[in-house]
Design a protein around this motif. Sequence first.
Motif, mmCIF file in Angstrom:
data_model
loop_
_atom_site.group_PDB
_atom_site.id
_atom_site.type_symbol
_atom_site.label_atom_id
_atom_site.label_comp_id
_atom_site.label_asym_id
_atom_site.label_seq_id
_atom_site.Cartn_x
_atom_site.Cartn_y
_atom_site.Cartn_z
ATOM 1 N N GLU A 14 0.835 -1.207 0.000
ATOM 2 C CA GLU A 14 0.000 0.000 0.000
ATOM 3 C C GLU A 14 0.869 1.256 0.000
ATOM 4 O OE1 GLU A 14 -2.752 -0.054 3.262
ATOM 5 O OE2 GLU A 14 -3.775 -1.846 2.515
ATOM 6 N N GLU A 15 1.917 1.248 0.807
ATOM 7 C CA GLU A 15 2.806 2.410 0.855
ATOM 8 C C GLU A 15 3.517 2.596 -0.484
ATOM 9 O OE1 GLU A 15 6.476 4.388 3.397
ATOM 10 O OE2 GLU A 15 5.540 2.565 4.178
ATOM 11 N N LEU A 16 3.937 1.500 -1.110
ATOM 12 C CA LEU A 16 4.576 1.594 -2.426
ATOM 13 C C LEU A 16 3.615 2.181 -3.461
ATOM 14 C CD1 LEU A 16 6.577 -1.734 -2.482
ATOM 15 C CD2 LEU A 16 7.545 0.561 -2.733
ATOM 16 N N GLU A 17 2.357 1.783 -3.402
ATOM 17 C CA GLU A 17 1.365 2.328 -4.332
ATOM 18 C C GLU A 17 1.161 3.822 -4.093
ATOM 19 O OE1 GLU A 17 -1.927 -0.283 -3.571
ATOM 20 O OE2 GLU A 17 -1.241 -1.771 -5.013
ATOM 21 N N ALA A 18 1.137 4.232 -2.831
ATOM 22 C CA ALA A 18 0.986 5.651 -2.504
ATOM 23 C C ALA A 18 2.198 6.447 -2.979
ATOM 24 C CB ALA A 18 0.784 5.827 -1.003
#
Length: 61
Positions: A14-18
């Motif tokens: 999720e953090e990578l996508e953000a």
Amino acid sequence: MKNKEEFDYGKAVEELEAIAAKAEDPATGLDDIDKYVSRSKELVDACRAYLRTARDKASAI
């Protein structure tokens, strides 16, 4: 020293996508891009280690 938290693969993804969304935003400055690239590398390395461990555990069964 910080207590080592248990790694959460889903949260890392999720953090990578953000980070990807922020990096693609034209309003993001170059200094921020550098910070995002560094953090992304940390997350990708942690994800790879997690997946290797999961693969090794599955192979041992």
